[in-house]
Design a protein around this motif. Structure first.
Motif, PDB file in Angstrom:
ATOM      1  N   LEU A  80       0.670  -1.160   0.084  1.00 46.89           N
ATOM      2  CA  LEU A  80       0.000   0.020  -0.034  1.00 46.89           C
ATOM      3  C   LEU A  80       0.763   1.396   0.002  1.00 46.89           C
ATOM      4  O   LEU A  80       0.530   2.340  -0.762  1.00 46.89           O
ATOM      5  CB  LEU A  80      -0.963   0.138   1.209  1.00 46.89           C
ATOM      6  CG  LEU A  80      -2.323  -0.955   1.372  1.00 46.89           C
ATOM      7  CD1 LEU A  80      -2.589  -1.046   2.618  1.00 46.89           C
ATOM      8  CD2 LEU A  80      -3.108  -0.810   0.238  1.00 46.89           C
ATOM      9  N   MET A  86       0.094   5.168  -0.898  1.00 45.08           N
ATOM     10  CA  MET A  86      -1.209   5.301   0.117  1.00 45.08           C
ATOM     11  C   MET A  86      -0.413   5.759   1.539  1.00 45.08           C
ATOM     12  O   MET A  86       0.414   5.111   1.738  1.00 45.08           O
ATOM     13  CB  MET A  86      -2.013   4.208   0.220  1.00 45.08           C
ATOM     14  CG  MET A  86      -2.678   3.799  -1.271  1.00 45.08           C
ATOM     15  SD  MET A  86      -3.974   2.745  -0.884  1.00 45.08           S
ATOM     16  CE  MET A  86      -5.245   3.396  -0.123  1.00 45.08           C
ATOM     17  N   VAL A  88      -0.329   4.725   5.000  1.00 44.67           N
ATOM     18  CA  VAL A  88      -0.703   3.552   5.676  1.00 44.67           C
ATOM     19  C   VAL A  88      -0.526   3.663   7.122  1.00 44.67           C
ATOM     20  O   VAL A  88       0.609   4.331   7.531  1.00 44.67           O
ATOM     21  CB  VAL A  88       0.324   2.516   4.804  1.00 44.67           C
ATOM     22  CG1 VAL A  88      -0.191   1.021   5.760  1.00 44.67           C
ATOM     23  CG2 VAL A  88      -0.003   2.352   3.763  1.00 44.67           C
ATOM     24  N   GLY A 115      -5.403   2.039   4.957  1.00 42.44           N
ATOM     25  CA  GLY A 115      -4.629   2.772   3.995  1.00 42.44           C
ATOM     26  C   GLY A 115      -5.661   3.875   3.508  1.00 42.44           C
ATOM     27  O   GLY A 115      -6.965   3.793   3.378  1.00 42.44           O
ATOM     28  N   LEU A 153      -5.472  -4.644  -3.919  1.00 45.34           N
ATOM     29  CA  LEU A 153      -4.265  -4.004  -4.394  1.00 45.34           C
ATOM     30  C   LEU A 153      -4.252  -3.900  -5.913  1.00 45.34           C
ATOM     31  O   LEU A 153      -3.610  -2.772  -6.253  1.00 45.34           O
ATOM     32  CB  LEU A 153      -3.293  -5.022  -3.851  1.00 45.34           C
ATOM     33  CG  LEU A 153      -3.152  -5.234  -2.324  1.00 45.34           C
ATOM     34  CD1 LEU A 153      -2.111  -5.996  -1.934  1.00 45.34           C
ATOM     35  CD2 LEU A 153      -2.984  -4.216  -1.479  1.00 45.34           C
ATOM     36  N   VAL A 172      -8.866   2.103   2.569  1.00 41.29           N
ATOM     37  CA  VAL A 172      -8.909   0.563   2.542  1.00 41.29           C
ATOM     38  C   VAL A 172      -8.785   0.133   3.932  1.00 41.29           C
ATOM     39  O   VAL A 172      -8.002   0.664   4.531  1.00 41.29           O
ATOM     40  CB  VAL A 172      -7.642   0.190   1.674  1.00 41.29           C
ATOM     41  CG1 VAL A 172      -7.365  -1.354   1.878  1.00 41.29           C
ATOM     42  CG2 VAL A 172      -7.830   0.550   0.144  1.00 41.29           C
TER      43      VAL A 172
END
Length: 555
Positions: A80, A86, A88, A115, A153, A172
């Protein structure tokens, strides 16, 4: 005139063959797409690229607090952050479950992976993709739920490669300990959910190792989400009966957490090959990569076409019974063929119910006026048609009304459940008596019409199964043209087969306790097929009667 002999058997065999062909064609239209290779364009979702993630995640079982679970979340956080860009964070949490019956109190420690990909307008409510990364202790969980995690993903990678500008934040949540009772998602939303600006939740899971991804549950004001799903997903499979069944069956997923707090969203899963569910055989060897391709393409469509106005910001309190968000009016939706998702408001189901009621009344009036004709019923026959019609409608209304009031399909309140199945069984007995009294032609039409009237008001979400086949069946009873009656009778049985067969298969795989409902509908569909064959047989015999009479007179 009895319907017997080779003529009827031949027509019935032809009808069954025709229905088998139609069912096979519908079945083909529901098959998931072929997996794209790793060499596919970067902007396309590739199940083979997702497979690389699945292979890493499924080296060992990933139950809560295991070394494999720790390795899995470290891998996910790295992908991620490093590959998808992203923000995370690993989010630890604690969930305390109180004692209930024979179940002792227990405290769970979890670590969720969250994320965030910033969108163009950080103030706008974004979307949340949810998939649990843990597995059952006895298997590596390739389908449940490494497939969905890997698909998330790969879907985000494909969207970023396409250069799509997101209008709002994309979140996410790879949740921990779903297999222990939705613990990870519950802990995350209780401790950190208020900080999220999320308008829609999309959960992805599996209850088998193959088959197409089916949207089997919606919550909140999901009509705009459903519209976007129908317009942009490559194969949008869904049934409005699914959410009703999901609310009455104790078969939860992380989506249940969001339903409790009053969120808006859609729940997806694939269901074929359920014998691998929570078993050691839930591995890559048994995973259908077509299912991964389908669920991934669905994710890409949802991400690319999500608008903040489609969702409703999450409310962090259980919906009250008086709250309009608790049971908002939802559309009726279903697939007559794979890529076509028909949608219309509940008001249309009410209108169709009233139309069927008027058609039933017209049938009774015609039977009454024709009571003295040679080809009509005796006077008492009209009244004995009215009695089972009312019996049928009342039985279905009480039965499905009891289910909607809070009985589960097999568990739940035993009194309501007993009332529901007694009423539905009584209605089916009325249909059986009707067939014995008047023959196979009027019985299925009256049965389906009465059920369509009842379900149109007490369970609009599941009314389409019976209302659309009932319409041509009722027209057949009203028609005076032999050809029209034959065509309408066949159309009624074919429409019933198209609507019922594939959807019922996946509904049963998703919720096995729905078997009684599906059995009742299957019985009605079988009666429609027999009635269509019988109609043609009777018309043929009626057409031969004048010629036979003429030969008798000449003799």
């Amino acid at each position: 005139m009895p319907v017997t002999g080779v003529n009827f058997r031949t027509r019935l065999a032809l009808m069954l063959a025709l229905h088998g062909l139609v069912g096979w064609l519908v079945w083909l239209s529901w098959q998931p797409p072929a997996p794209l290779p790793a060499t596919a364009p970067a902007s396309a979702f590739s199940a083979m690229r997702a497979l690389a993630h699945i292979e890493v995640l499924t080296r060992d079982p990933r139950p809560n607090n295991s070394p494999a679970a720790e390795r899995a979340r470290a891998y996910l956080a790295g992908i991620l952050a490093d590959e998808l860009g992203m923000e995370v964070r690993l989010v630890p949490g604690v969930w305390r479950r109180s004692a209930h019956g024979d179940r002792p109190a227990r405290t769970f420690s979890v670590v969720n992976v969250h994320g965030r990909l910033p969108g163009a307008d950080p103030a706008a409510p974004g979307m949340l993709l949810v998939a649990h990364y843990d597995s059952a202790p006895d298997g590596v969980g390739a389908a449940d739920n490494a497939a969905a995690v890997a698909a998330v993903l790969e879907a985000i990678r494909a969207v970023r490669a396409a250069g799509v500008t997101l209008p709002a934040d994309l979140h996410v949540l790879f949740s921990d300990a779903e297999e222990l009772g939705l613990v990870g998602a519950a802990a995350f939303m209780r401790e950190h959910g208020r900080a999220l600006n999320v308008g829609a939740v999309f959960n992805f899971d599996a209850r088998g190792s193959g088959g197409p991804a089916f949207m089997h549950e919606s919550i909140g004001r999901a009509t705009p989400l459903l519209t976007a799903f129908a317009r942009h997903a490559p194969l949008p499979l869904a049934s409005s009966l699914g959410p009703f069944v999901a609310r009455h069956i104790p078969n939860d997923s992380d989506f249940t957490v969001f339903r409790i707090i009053g969120a808006t969203g859609l729940n997806f899963a694939f269901f074929d090959d359920p014998e691998n569910y929570h078993q050691p055989t839930d591995n890559i060897a048994h995973l259908d990569l077509r299912s991964v391709q389908h669920i991934g393409e669905t994710m890409v469509a949802l991400i690319r076409h999500f608008e903040p106005s489609q969702g409703t910001p999450i409310r962090f309190e259980p919906p009250r019974p008086s709250d309009e968000n608790a049971h908002p009016a939802s559309p009726v939706f279903f697939n007559p063929i794979g890529p076509v998702l028909v949608r219309y408001p509940e008001a249309v189901a009410h209108f169709l119910a009233m139309a069927l009621a008027l058609m039933l009344l017209a049938v009774l009036v015609r039977r009454w006026r024709n009571r003295d004709r040679r080809d009509g019923l005796p006077r008492r026959g009209a009244w004995t048609l009215l009695v089972p019609a009312l019996w049928l409608g009342g039985g279905f209304a009480i039965g499905f009304g009891a289910l909607r009031a809070g009985a589960s399909l097999m568990l739940g309140d035993p009194r309501l459940t007993a009332l529901a199945w007694f009423a539905i069984g009584s209605a089916l007995l009325a249909g059986a008596w009707l067939q014995q009294r008047f023959g196979p032609e009027p019985a299925p039409a009256v049965t389906m019409a009465a059920a369509g009237v009842a379900l149109g008001f007490v369970l609009p979400a599941g009314s389409y199964f019976v209302q659309w086949p009932a319409l041509p069946a009722a027209f057949a009873m009203l028609s005076t043209s032999p050809v029209a009656r034959r065509v309408l009778a066949i159309a009624a049985s074919l429409i019933g087969a198209i609507l019922f067969a594939p959807a019922a298969y996946y509904l049963f795989l998703a919720q096995p306790a729905s078997l009684p409902v599906l059995t009742a509908i299957a019985a009605a569909q079988g009666a429609l097929i027999a009635a269509a064959a019988a109609t043609g047989c009777r018309l043929s015999e009626a057409a031969r009667a004048p010629a036979q009479a003429a030969r008798s007179e000449s003799a």
